[in-house]
Design an enzyme around this catalytic site. Structure first.
Site, PDB file in Angstrom:
ATOM      1  N   LYS A 170       0.842  -1.204   0.000  1.00  0.00           N
ATOM      2  CA  LYS A 170       0.000   0.000   0.000  1.00  0.00           C
ATOM      3  C   LYS A 170       0.886   1.267   0.000  1.00  0.00           C
ATOM      4  O   LYS A 170       0.631   2.220  -0.731  1.00  0.00           O
ATOM      5  CB  LYS A 170      -0.907  -0.022   1.242  1.00  0.00           C
ATOM      6  CG  LYS A 170      -1.559   1.296   1.618  1.00  0.00           C
ATOM      7  CD  LYS A 170      -2.572   1.773   0.598  1.00  0.00           C
ATOM      8  CE  LYS A 170      -3.132   3.137   0.993  1.00  0.00           C
ATOM      9  NZ  LYS A 170      -3.954   3.721  -0.064  1.00  0.00           N
ATOM     10  N   LYS A 221       1.941  11.885   5.681  1.00  0.00           N
ATOM     11  CA  LYS A 221       2.113  10.699   6.537  1.00  0.00           C
ATOM     12  C   LYS A 221       2.551   9.494   5.696  1.00  0.00           C
ATOM     13  O   LYS A 221       3.517   8.807   6.034  1.00  0.00           O
ATOM     14  CB  LYS A 221       0.778  10.407   7.247  1.00  0.00           C
ATOM     15  CG  LYS A 221       0.769   9.229   8.161  1.00  0.00           C
ATOM     16  CD  LYS A 221      -0.136   8.062   7.829  1.00  0.00           C
ATOM     17  CE  LYS A 221      -1.376   8.228   7.092  1.00  0.00           C
ATOM     18  NZ  LYS A 221      -2.125   7.015   6.805  1.00  0.00           N
TER      19      LYS A 221
HETATM   20  P1  NAD Z   1     -10.081  10.940   8.323  1.00  0.00           P
HETATM   21  O1  NAD Z   1      -9.144  11.824   9.056  1.00  0.00           O
HETATM   22  O2  NAD Z   1     -11.138  11.536   7.455  1.00  0.00           O
HETATM   23  O3  NAD Z   1     -10.845   9.987   9.379  1.00  0.00           O
HETATM   24  C1  NAD Z   1     -10.272   9.462  10.523  1.00  0.00           C
HETATM   25  C2  NAD Z   1     -11.368   9.328  11.593  1.00  0.00           C
HETATM   26  O4  NAD Z   1     -10.788   8.732  12.748  1.00  0.00           O
HETATM   27  C3  NAD Z   1     -11.962  10.666  12.042  1.00  0.00           C
HETATM   28  O5  NAD Z   1     -13.368  10.560  12.035  1.00  0.00           O
HETATM   29  C4  NAD Z   1     -11.422  10.866  13.451  1.00  0.00           C
HETATM   30  O6  NAD Z   1     -12.331  11.569  14.307  1.00  0.00           O
HETATM   31  C5  NAD Z   1     -11.274   9.412  13.902  1.00  0.00           C
HETATM   32  N1  NAD Z   1     -10.298   9.242  14.973  1.00  0.00           N
HETATM   33  C6  NAD Z   1      -9.054   9.758  15.064  1.00  0.00           C
HETATM   34  N2  NAD Z   1      -8.442   9.325  16.187  1.00  0.00           N
HETATM   35  C7  NAD Z   1      -9.329   8.521  16.809  1.00  0.00           C
HETATM   36  C8  NAD Z   1      -9.300   7.778  18.006  1.00  0.00           C
HETATM   37  N3  NAD Z   1      -8.216   7.793  18.792  1.00  0.00           N
HETATM   38  N4  NAD Z   1     -10.376   7.053  18.347  1.00  0.00           N
HETATM   39  C9  NAD Z   1     -11.486   7.038  17.561  1.00  0.00           C
HETATM   40  N5  NAD Z   1     -11.580   7.735  16.409  1.00  0.00           N
HETATM   41  C10 NAD Z   1     -10.519   8.465  16.042  1.00  0.00           C
HETATM   42  O7  NAD Z   1      -9.194   9.926   7.495  1.00  0.00           O
HETATM   43  P2  NAD Z   1      -9.630   9.078   6.205  1.00  0.00           P
HETATM   44  O8  NAD Z   1      -9.402   9.882   4.980  1.00  0.00           O
HETATM   45  O9  NAD Z   1     -10.955   8.471   6.460  1.00  0.00           O
HETATM   46  O10 NAD Z   1      -8.494   7.936   6.224  1.00  0.00           O
HETATM   47  C11 NAD Z   1      -8.512   6.876   7.163  1.00  0.00           C
HETATM   48  C12 NAD Z   1      -7.356   5.931   6.846  1.00  0.00           C
HETATM   49  O11 NAD Z   1      -7.528   5.400   5.532  1.00  0.00           O
HETATM   50  C13 NAD Z   1      -5.982   6.613   6.848  1.00  0.00           C
HETATM   51  O12 NAD Z   1      -5.041   5.750   7.391  1.00  0.00           O
HETATM   52  C14 NAD Z   1      -5.716   6.902   5.376  1.00  0.00           C
HETATM   53  O13 NAD Z   1      -4.331   6.980   5.093  1.00  0.00           O
HETATM   54  C15 NAD Z   1      -6.377   5.698   4.728  1.00  0.00           C
HETATM   55  N6  NAD Z   1      -6.874   5.933   3.359  1.00  0.00           N
HETATM   56  C16 NAD Z   1      -7.587   7.044   3.032  1.00  0.00           C
HETATM   57  C17 NAD Z   1      -8.072   7.212   1.730  1.00  0.00           C
HETATM   58  C18 NAD Z   1      -8.874   8.420   1.322  1.00  0.00           C
HETATM   59  O14 NAD Z   1      -9.116   8.592   0.109  1.00  0.00           O
HETATM   60  N7  NAD Z   1      -9.307   9.270   2.250  1.00  0.00           N
HETATM   61  C19 NAD Z   1      -7.812   6.231   0.768  1.00  0.00           C
HETATM   62  C20 NAD Z   1      -7.106   5.095   1.126  1.00  0.00           C
HETATM   63  C21 NAD Z   1      -6.638   4.952   2.421  1.00  0.00           C
END
Ligand code: NAD
Length: 291
Positions: free
Chosen positions: A171, A239
């Site tokens: 990834k 990140k």
């Molecule tokens: P985001 O920041 O939108 O969502 C993260 C969520 O986690 C938020 O709702 C936040 O409130 C919650 N959170 C943070 N710390 C927490 C805790 N300690 N306990 C409970 N909840 C907590 O991020 P995202 O874009 O949804 O991405 C999530 C993961 O998926 C990341 O690791 C990212 O790299 C990966 N990812 C994202 C995408 C994308 O297009 N956004 C695509 C592939 C992979």
């Protein structure tokens, strides 16, 4: 028998994942750091856990979609405080392979199964259940654990990479390619601007010629409409590229383009783009041409 699902992290990716689970299965418990998203899902029929221990008690499998290593480590350690042998953690977040292995070992010592399952395809890919999922386990293991229906609810292409951590490794390599390509797309557009080539013509030609790449297509409308609402926040790119640097450094291999690409995203962060979509790096690059 249908498993009870718990889901932690209801952001850009986690929220639509939880919505898909809610449509397909009868039991969903959710938890998020901020409560609003839980309340929205509660209205649709999910149980909103007040704390992680409540979610653990009410789940057989627990999905995670958290920003990065720090959050995943602390949430998994909290889950393990009350988890019971036989429970499964499906981690859809992107973290380092090293941390994934460490958490898998820690979980195993309590009889809990932790599997890294990072995803690609963005929020649209979740909504269409068309994500590509990179799984740190064998196909047989995932079948035996009965996890396929819970992956098919959000994804379409499943890559069984073998051992724990290997899903994260591929990834991170994928994102290394995508996000350095995005910087090149930005430089190319800046060059087109300087030569007076219209943005529509730029996209018409490059998306139908050998300069095309997936992130060029995916972000074209955002760039043309200057809509930088995050699908994938720029802070998360930094990140992921830092994670890629760590992989290269651990393997003692060079990473010239990665390093250069990373500087553009840092520049964008310094211009308050961290919370915007990753494609806002293109706006920052094009502004370098403002004479
Ligand atoms: P985001 O920041 O939108 O969502 C993260 C969520 O986690 C938020 O709702 C936040 O409130 C919650 N959170 C943070 N710390 C927490 C805790 N300690 N306990 C409970 N909840 C907590 O991020 P995202 O874009 O949804 O991405 C999530 C993961 O998926 C990341 O690791 C990212 O790299 C990966 N990812 C994202 C995408 C994308 O297009 N956004 C695509 C592939 C992979």
């Amino acid at each position: 028998m249908e498993k009870r699902i718990g889901f932690i992290g209801l952001g850009n990716m986690g929220y639509p994942m939880a919505v898909n689970y809610l449509k397909e299965f009868s039991n969903l418990v959710v938890y998020n750091r901020s409560q609003e998203k839980c309340i929205e899902l509660q209205k649709e029929g999910a149980v909103a856990a007040k704390q992680i221990s409540e979610l653990v008690e009410k789940s057989d499998i627990i999905g995670l979609s958290l920003p990065g290593p720090k959050e995943v480590e602390s949430v998994v350690k909290e889950i393990l405080q009350t988890a019971k042998a036989g429970q499964i953690i499906m981690d859809f977040s992107t973290i380092s392979p090293k941390l994934a292995c460490l958490l898998a070992d820690l979980a195993e010592s309590k009889g809990v199964n932790y599997v890294d399952m990072p995803v690609s395809g963005g929020p649209v890919g979740v909504r269409n259940a068309s994500l590509s999922i990179m799984i740190g386990a064998s196909e047989e293991e995932i079948e035996q654990a009965g996890l396929m229906p819970y992956l098919q609810t959000i994804g379409k292409t499943f890559h069984f990479m073998g051992k724990r951590g290997s899903g994260q490794a591929i990834k991170i390599i994928n994102n290394y390619m995508a996000f350095t390509a995005q910087v090149i797309n930005g430089e190319a557009l800046m060059t087109a601007d300087a030569l007076g080539i219209d943005i529509d013509k730029f996209y018409q030609v490059t998306t139908t010629s050998s300069g095309d790449n997936k992130i060029l297509d995916a972000k074209m409308n955002k760039v043309k409409n200057e809509d930088y609402q995050p699908g994938f926040a720029l802070d998360l790119v930094v990140k992921d590229l830092e994670l890629a640097r760590e992989l290269c450094s651990d393997s003692k291999i060079p990473n010239f383009t990665l390093n250069t690409g990373l500087q553009f995203y840092r520049l964008a962060q310094s211009k308050d783009c961290g919370g915007l979509d990753s494609s806002s790096v293109i706006k920052v690059i094009r502004e370098l041409n403002n004479k």
